[in-house]
Motif scaffolding. Structure first.
Motif, PDB file in Angstrom:
ATOM      1  N   UNK A 134       0.822  -1.213   0.000  1.00  0.00           N
ATOM      2  CA  UNK A 134       0.000   0.000   0.000  1.00  0.00           C
ATOM      3  C   UNK A 134       0.858   1.265   0.000  1.00  0.00           C
ATOM      4  N   UNK A 135       2.031   1.224   0.626  1.00  0.00           N
ATOM      5  CA  UNK A 135       2.898   2.402   0.605  1.00  0.00           C
ATOM      6  C   UNK A 135       3.333   2.716  -0.819  1.00  0.00           C
ATOM      7  N   UNK A 136       3.667   1.685  -1.582  1.00  0.00           N
ATOM      8  CA  UNK A 136       4.065   1.920  -2.970  1.00  0.00           C
ATOM      9  C   UNK A 136       2.885   2.343  -3.828  1.00  0.00           C
ATOM     10  N   UNK A 137       1.683   1.897  -3.488  1.00  0.00           N
ATOM     11  CA  UNK A 137       0.497   2.372  -4.212  1.00  0.00           C
ATOM     12  C   UNK A 137       0.266   3.860  -3.920  1.00  0.00           C
ATOM     13  N   UNK A 188       0.929 -12.938  -3.165  1.00  0.00           N
ATOM     14  CA  UNK A 188       0.478 -12.449  -4.474  1.00  0.00           C
ATOM     15  C   UNK A 188      -0.010 -11.010  -4.379  1.00  0.00           C
ATOM     16  N   UNK A 189      -0.845 -10.715  -3.386  1.00  0.00           N
ATOM     17  CA  UNK A 189      -1.291  -9.336  -3.227  1.00  0.00           C
ATOM     18  C   UNK A 189      -0.115  -8.434  -2.878  1.00  0.00           C
ATOM     19  N   UNK A 190       0.790  -8.934  -2.067  1.00  0.00           N
ATOM     20  CA  UNK A 190       1.952  -8.139  -1.670  1.00  0.00           C
ATOM     21  C   UNK A 190       2.857  -7.749  -2.817  1.00  0.00           C
ATOM     22  N   UNK A 191       2.788  -8.473  -3.932  1.00  0.00           N
ATOM     23  CA  UNK A 191       3.594  -8.144  -5.100  1.00  0.00           C
ATOM     24  C   UNK A 191       2.844  -7.302  -6.125  1.00  0.00           C
ATOM     25  N   UNK A 192       1.520  -7.242  -6.029  1.00  0.00           N
ATOM     26  CA  UNK A 192       0.715  -6.658  -7.108  1.00  0.00           C
ATOM     27  C   UNK A 192       0.877  -5.148  -7.238  1.00  0.00           C
ATOM     28  N   UNK A 193       0.644  -4.390  -6.178  1.00  0.00           N
ATOM     29  CA  UNK A 193       0.775  -2.940  -6.254  1.00  0.00           C
ATOM     30  C   UNK A 193       2.236  -2.535  -6.449  1.00  0.00           C
ATOM     31  N   UNK A 194       3.134  -3.353  -5.908  1.00  0.00           N
ATOM     32  CA  UNK A 194       4.559  -3.071  -6.101  1.00  0.00           C
ATOM     33  C   UNK A 194       4.918  -3.171  -7.584  1.00  0.00           C
TER      34      UNK A 194
END
Length: 358
Positions: A134-137, A188-194
């Motif tokens: 979320x920080x990268x988003x 998977x979610x942890x890699x998506x926004x990144x």
């Protein structure tokens, strides 16, 4: 996780007529919810490892930028929500208050303190990977906003975004196996926004690292055990988060072939429990209310997967129906009147509504 604490009596109402896009009415209602928590220091659930008595500090002293909204990651995606809605609708009634909160929190000094916190030896796994994601988003959202204030906040956020991006490159090659849980630890979610961040900002090293890990973790998966979903406290779908990541990583034709093997029953809307919204029985329970978030995250995953599939894909009809049902189920309960869900669900619905519907 959400607390068992009731919100004040005056709760902003969700829009009366559900819409499947981020309307101005939606943006205003959800901004109010986020503003309620943005500077709310207590109740607070710290993710801190105390190495000694000197580490025992107030939430704001520990995290001067992201201290509100019960926990660090919720504070981060609450700030993302405020940026997103103001970016989409600059004339919101809440615009002045939103800018004031962002200006107060996203200062150079505050963000530097946040980055310094990550340098602590005992903070190696802090917020990995959910809060990182979320920080990268948030950083991506600011980077793509042509606004004078946003440009300043984006510059201020860069040191922390750099720390997080570096953490991805350093950690995930060492994580041999993916985590397939339906909560914060989901890989998977942890890699998506990144991946979105890396693509948008042109960070080739980060993007290559994520794509290598995604293919290694998930490239050979087939017949996902989605019939076992959901778990009782899921706010993410392990199977759909994986598909949503792989549609980012794989070329369209390769993704279509992968998806056909991965969810072979999708054309028939099977497994049924994946294609129909989850039931929430108690929205004051901080674990059970996670399932409202599951309905919203399923909706955005399905919307994105459909966009990546050919228009004549056999599963399209079932996916369209599922996305609509999940979106409607989630939209009904954002302003529940209880802080357990209200401090974080608005971010989920704003992201879902920002994802184009089929």
């Amino acid at each position: 996780m959400p607390p068992e604490t009731s919100a004040p009596a005056q709760t902003p109402a969700a829009p009366a007529k559900p819409s499947h896009t981020l309307t101005r009415e939606h943006a205003s209602a959800f901004a109010k919810l986020a503003l309620k928590g943005a500077s709310k220091e207590y109740p607070h659930k710290p993710g801190v490892v105390f190495a000694g008595a000197a580490d025992v500090k107030t939430p704001k002293a520990l995290h001067p930028a992201f201290f509100g909204c019960f926990d660090w990651h919720s504070a981060v995606h609450g700030h993302w929500l405020l940026v997103r809605v103001l970016k989409a609708h600059p004339d919101l009634p809440e615009a002045k208050e939103i800018r004031s909160v962002l200006a107060d929190h996203l200062t150079e000094a505050n963000v530097r303190a946040e980055a310094d916190y990550f340098s602590r030896k005992d903070a190696k796994s802090f917020e990995r990977p959910y809060g990182w994601n979320w920080l990268l988003k948030l950083a991506e959202e600011l980077h793509t906003w042509d606004d004078a204030d946003a440009k300043k906040w984006a510059v201020n956020l860069k040191p922390l975004a750099h720390v997080i991006a570096t953490r991805y490159v350093e950690h995930f090659p060492k994580q041999t196996y993916p985590i397939r849980a339906g909560v914060h630890s989901n890989t998977a979610f942890g890699l998506s926004f990144a991946h979105d961040y890396a693509t948008t900002l042109g960070d080739a090293k980060l993007r290559e690292a994520i794509e290598e890990r995604a293919r290694t973790y998930f490239g050979k998966d087939y017949d996902a055990p989605a019939r076992w979903e959901p778990d009782g406290a899921d706010f993410l779908s392990p199977s759909l988060c994986e598909a949503d990541l792989m549609r980012r990583v794989l070329p369209p034709a390769e993704f279509a072939a992968w998806f056909a093997k991965y969810l072979p029953g999708a054309e028939k809307g099977e497994p049924k429990n994946l294609f129909e919204p989850a039931t929430v029985t108690d929205r004051t329970d901080p674990q059970l209310v996670h399932l409202d978030g599951l309905n919203l995250s399923r909706a955005w995953c399905v919307r994105s997967v459909m966009a990546a599939l050919p228009k004549d894909a056999p599963a399209r009809g079932a996916l369209v129906a599922s996305a609509a049902q999940h979106a409607e189920a989630g939209l009904k309960h954002i302003a529940s009147g209880d802080y357990a869900g209200e401090h974080w669900l608005a971010s989920f619905v704003v992201y879902m509504l920002s994802t184009p519907a089929p």
